[in-house]
Design an enzyme around this catalytic site. Sequence first.
Site, PDB file in Angstrom:
ATOM      1  N   CYS A  49     -52.713  -5.620  -7.064  1.00  0.00           N
ATOM      2  CA  CYS A  49     -51.657  -5.466  -6.069  1.00  0.00           C
ATOM      3  C   CYS A  49     -51.957  -6.138  -4.736  1.00  0.00           C
ATOM      4  O   CYS A  49     -51.142  -6.069  -3.824  1.00  0.00           O
ATOM      5  CB  CYS A  49     -51.329  -3.989  -5.902  1.00  0.00           C
ATOM      6  SG  CYS A  49     -50.668  -3.311  -7.448  1.00  0.00           S
ATOM      7  N   HIS A  61     -49.232  -1.257   3.394  1.00  0.00           N
ATOM      8  CA  HIS A  61     -49.109  -1.244   1.937  1.00  0.00           C
ATOM      9  C   HIS A  61     -48.105  -0.143   1.576  1.00  0.00           C
ATOM     10  O   HIS A  61     -47.229  -0.340   0.751  1.00  0.00           O
ATOM     11  CB  HIS A  61     -50.470  -1.017   1.294  1.00  0.00           C
ATOM     12  CG  HIS A  61     -50.450  -1.091  -0.196  1.00  0.00           C
ATOM     13  ND1 HIS A  61     -50.148  -2.240  -0.868  1.00  0.00           N
ATOM     14  CD2 HIS A  61     -50.667  -0.153  -1.147  1.00  0.00           C
ATOM     15  CE1 HIS A  61     -50.188  -2.006  -2.175  1.00  0.00           C
ATOM     16  NE2 HIS A  61     -50.491  -0.745  -2.372  1.00  0.00           N
ATOM     17  N   GLU A 113     -54.556   4.675   3.952  1.00  0.00           N
ATOM     18  CA  GLU A 113     -54.171   3.593   4.817  1.00  0.00           C
ATOM     19  C   GLU A 113     -54.082   4.049   6.283  1.00  0.00           C
ATOM     20  O   GLU A 113     -54.523   3.345   7.191  1.00  0.00           O
ATOM     21  CB  GLU A 113     -52.815   3.115   4.327  1.00  0.00           C
ATOM     22  CG  GLU A 113     -52.496   1.753   4.757  1.00  0.00           C
ATOM     23  CD  GLU A 113     -51.245   1.245   4.082  1.00  0.00           C
ATOM     24  OE1 GLU A 113     -50.633   1.954   3.260  1.00  0.00           O
ATOM     25  OE2 GLU A 113     -50.881   0.129   4.414  1.00  0.00           O
ATOM     26  N   LYS A 159     -41.667  -1.076   1.025  1.00  0.00           N
ATOM     27  CA  LYS A 159     -41.606  -0.564  -0.355  1.00  0.00           C
ATOM     28  C   LYS A 159     -40.645   0.615  -0.449  1.00  0.00           C
ATOM     29  O   LYS A 159     -40.188   0.962  -1.523  1.00  0.00           O
ATOM     30  CB  LYS A 159     -42.990  -0.142  -0.842  1.00  0.00           C
ATOM     31  CG  LYS A 159     -43.949  -1.312  -1.028  1.00  0.00           C
ATOM     32  CD  LYS A 159     -45.250  -0.876  -1.658  1.00  0.00           C
ATOM     33  CE  LYS A 159     -46.240  -2.027  -1.795  1.00  0.00           C
ATOM     34  NZ  LYS A 159     -46.915  -2.382  -0.525  1.00  0.00           N
ATOM     35  N   HIS A 188     -42.304  -1.352  -5.312  1.00  0.00           N
ATOM     36  CA  HIS A 188     -43.623  -1.977  -5.323  1.00  0.00           C
ATOM     37  C   HIS A 188     -43.680  -2.964  -6.480  1.00  0.00           C
ATOM     38  O   HIS A 188     -43.794  -2.576  -7.636  1.00  0.00           O
ATOM     39  CB  HIS A 188     -44.683  -0.879  -5.488  1.00  0.00           C
ATOM     40  CG  HIS A 188     -46.097  -1.366  -5.428  1.00  0.00           C
ATOM     41  ND1 HIS A 188     -46.428  -2.688  -5.237  1.00  0.00           N
ATOM     42  CD2 HIS A 188     -47.276  -0.692  -5.528  1.00  0.00           C
ATOM     43  CE1 HIS A 188     -47.753  -2.802  -5.232  1.00  0.00           C
ATOM     44  NE2 HIS A 188     -48.284  -1.616  -5.418  1.00  0.00           N
ATOM     45  N   PHE A 247     -55.418  -1.683  -7.448  1.00  0.00           N
ATOM     46  CA  PHE A 247     -56.311  -1.271  -8.521  1.00  0.00           C
ATOM     47  C   PHE A 247     -57.428  -2.302  -8.641  1.00  0.00           C
ATOM     48  O   PHE A 247     -57.213  -3.497  -8.483  1.00  0.00           O
ATOM     49  CB  PHE A 247     -55.542  -1.193  -9.847  1.00  0.00           C
ATOM     50  CG  PHE A 247     -54.667   0.020  -9.977  1.00  0.00           C
ATOM     51  CD1 PHE A 247     -54.480   0.893  -8.912  1.00  0.00           C
ATOM     52  CD2 PHE A 247     -54.035   0.301 -11.173  1.00  0.00           C
ATOM     53  CE1 PHE A 247     -53.676   2.023  -9.040  1.00  0.00           C
ATOM     54  CE2 PHE A 247     -53.227   1.422 -11.318  1.00  0.00           C
ATOM     55  CZ  PHE A 247     -53.045   2.284 -10.248  1.00  0.00           C
TER      56      PHE A 247
END
Lengths: 412, 422, 86
Positions: free
Chosen positions: B169, B309, B320, B341, B346, B405
């Site tokens: 990502c 993010h 975050e 998002k 996402h 990830f």
Amino acid sequence: MSGGAQDQRPVVTGLGVVAPNGVGVKEFWAATLDGRSGIDWIRRFDASGYPVRIGGEVLDFVPKEHIPSRLLPQTDRMTQHALTAAGWALQDAGADPATLDEYEMGVVTASSAGGFEFGQRELQKLWGQGAEFVSAYQSFAWFYAVNTGQISIRHGMRGHSSVLVTEQAGGLDAVAHGRRLLRRGAVRFMVTGGFDASLCPWGLVAQIPHTHLSRRDDPERGYLPFDADACGYVAGEGGAILILEDRHAARRRGAGQEYGEVAGYAATFDPPPGSVRGPALARAIRGALDDAGMNPGEIDVVFADASGVPELDAVEAAAIAEVFGPRSVPVTAPKTMTGRLYSGGAALDAATALLAMRDGVIPATTGTTNVASGYDIDLVIGQARETPVRAALVVARGCGGFNSALVLRHTD
Amino acid sequence: MSRKAVITGLGVRAPGGVGTKAFWDLISSGRTATRIISSFDPSQFRSRIAAEIDFDAELEGFTAEQVDRLDRVVLLALASAKDALADSGLTVADLVPERTAVSMGSAVGCTIGLDTEYARVSENGQHWLVKHELAVDHLFEYLVPTPLAAEVAWAVGAEGPAAVISTGCTSGLDAVGYGADLIREGSADVMLAGASDAPISPITVACFDAIRATSPDNDRAETASRPFDRTRNGFVLGEGAAVFVLEELEHARRRGAHIYAEIAGFAARSNAYHMTGLRPDGREMAEAIRSAMDQARVVGEDIDYINAHGSGTKQNDLHETTAFKRSLGDLAYRIPVSSIKSMIGHSLGAIGSIELAACALAMEHGVVPPTANLHEKDPACDLDYVPLTAREQRTDTVLSVGSGFGGFQSAVVLARPARDER
Amino acid sequence: MSEFTIDELVRLMRICAGETEGIDLDGDITDIPFDELGYDSLALLEVFNRVKHEFGAEIPEEMVGELKTPRMALTAVRDALAATAG
């Protein structure tokens, strides 16, 4: 290049290999010099119903001997190979990551297909049984970034990392990106390389429609690059990890050995099929030599991409002859003993070239006996050739038009 | 004199409307494009929501042959690349092939193609020894997703280095960072750099179901993505692409190009902690932020906006928030932070590039896009997340971060090139 | 329906997530927290998914994170089994 008293050249200090003809550097190198091939009838599954029945499988690798039990259920074979090779490469480099700065260590690997056998199992559960049967590990065991992630976790490497997908060129692009990050000062210690292992039924079936795959039903004659009888390539699995370090930092930590320096690199991309503009491979080779500040005459061996597809062999032979002159440099492709390993292939070639430099011997292109007429190259066939190797050029091409070239050079 | 990489063109395919203008209209208005999945029957899944693009390949000018052969991920990238080039004012004829390069990010490549074709050759999961005679001719190009870079390169005649960057990502940030690296080091003068992902497919939905990462709010699809909200319960899958024309600064200035922003800083770190888990202290993301800011030679006071993010999972938004405080100190409370998002979902590897496009447009318009669906902040997420409504403000320097990830943490700083003269 | 025992749980833990070096799963682990045994949330999701398919016991997902030890897991699975049987 940064000058001064501190020699910051990017040097390779450790190697780790998992290949069809040898698990571990020692076994692989001995087999390669002896001309022992890992290409055989596919045994992991019943391939008798497929038009392609041969491959370069890694059969001597017992995962539980190398991988902690906790990691086994969540990793594909290609990740198990990569983790093992990374561990061996660190050992070979005499490096203990726990003693190095966590943000100065990075991991750049190449991947072509990700954890494809793992993916096949989960796809079968999804389509055959239902969505709720899909493993929680599928979310990362299949994707291209898995090896970089797992290696960084296992060794506590928290610096700049990345993953490149450029098919067979990826192994070189990963090493080169490691070098770029070292030279920029982003890191001092890089784990680089590539691994793929798509020899499962779904992986093979995904490759079969590709016209470049050899359909010859003969492990001895299936992959004969540059031969008049060439008929495509054989797919294999495995790859290599190279530890790349800033030379000054390597010396300061007391690194045991230097296999060589990553001295030059360039990558180009071919124009679309049918274009009047020719292939861009020769430009990649020249670019890598320029980047290394070397003349063609200073290269002692070329490790060829050796596609095995006649038209592509012709392009490569012409590019080598154009840059080096006709039959002016020994050319070899020991990947005839492993098959093409996708992202692992060029990484393994780079490792093989460094071993050739260490021992002063060029392994042979086994299988190929009768170089096609019109290829003006000095292909090392039959026996390995003993000769000092001060510098090597490794060439790799990724399906679709990716060209990469890497120059490796002795440091002393 | 050191070389600099600037954005001179951009193209976007995101949920909620075709093209850059539709994208900006959506995210600056706070509307959402999340809905019940329509591309396949999602009834067996825990999460049945996604942000889909109503993508009409024919209307986009693709031939039937292209539509048949190329995975959706490639079509989205090509459409965006074409827009980006037009936006830059360059034509294919202006580009020097050897000095033009491509770097395209993607987390999961040709997932739809692989999922669909697997079902075909296995006859819906019946056979381990899948049937080769049922395979389509271009299956190899789904196996190895290099057409994503190759097709873009061919479309613009690029013959410099080309690569797909696949760091989960963070791919969308890392591919642009990689492109900027190539320009700075002199390997190219013009880059088509960006990212694409088209992951809305049964296998992707199933694997995020398995780890409970996606929101199960199927009865309120349009408000299911609620980053930083007390009631958030997972991310909503999306799809899309954004491609930039990156250009060496002097190259752009010589031709009088419009410059959106400079890629002033880029850094990546790994948490070396867990393939899917995040350490609550946010230290590696904080380290990436600090390093990107150092490279850009900016300090916290310079940052006008942070594009988060902000995936909407419990752990991400906390991680975050902690990382922002750790890297920026008390300034973190004063800098507007938002997550688009909340509106477009996402899209895995693509989202980093789409978010950079949002940042470049925020700089362009002097408007910070909001975080939609944020009605009640999580008490532990206590920053200024620009809830619900866009905010007009001068925006010269922007930080965009990503987390993925594999433990990847990336940060990019966009700045106006004029502020940092030679 | 067979009783869901610690042996069954350990079997599934081994299949789904392997075992951590230096930890003897055949010893008395009933009250040792899963994280001390080396099992993270992903491993437990995998284990409980398997429990569901093999034994038909569905643990509500918001509960999975609360099951800190094998004993708590056993109780939850037995309760779920009793509920479906009843």
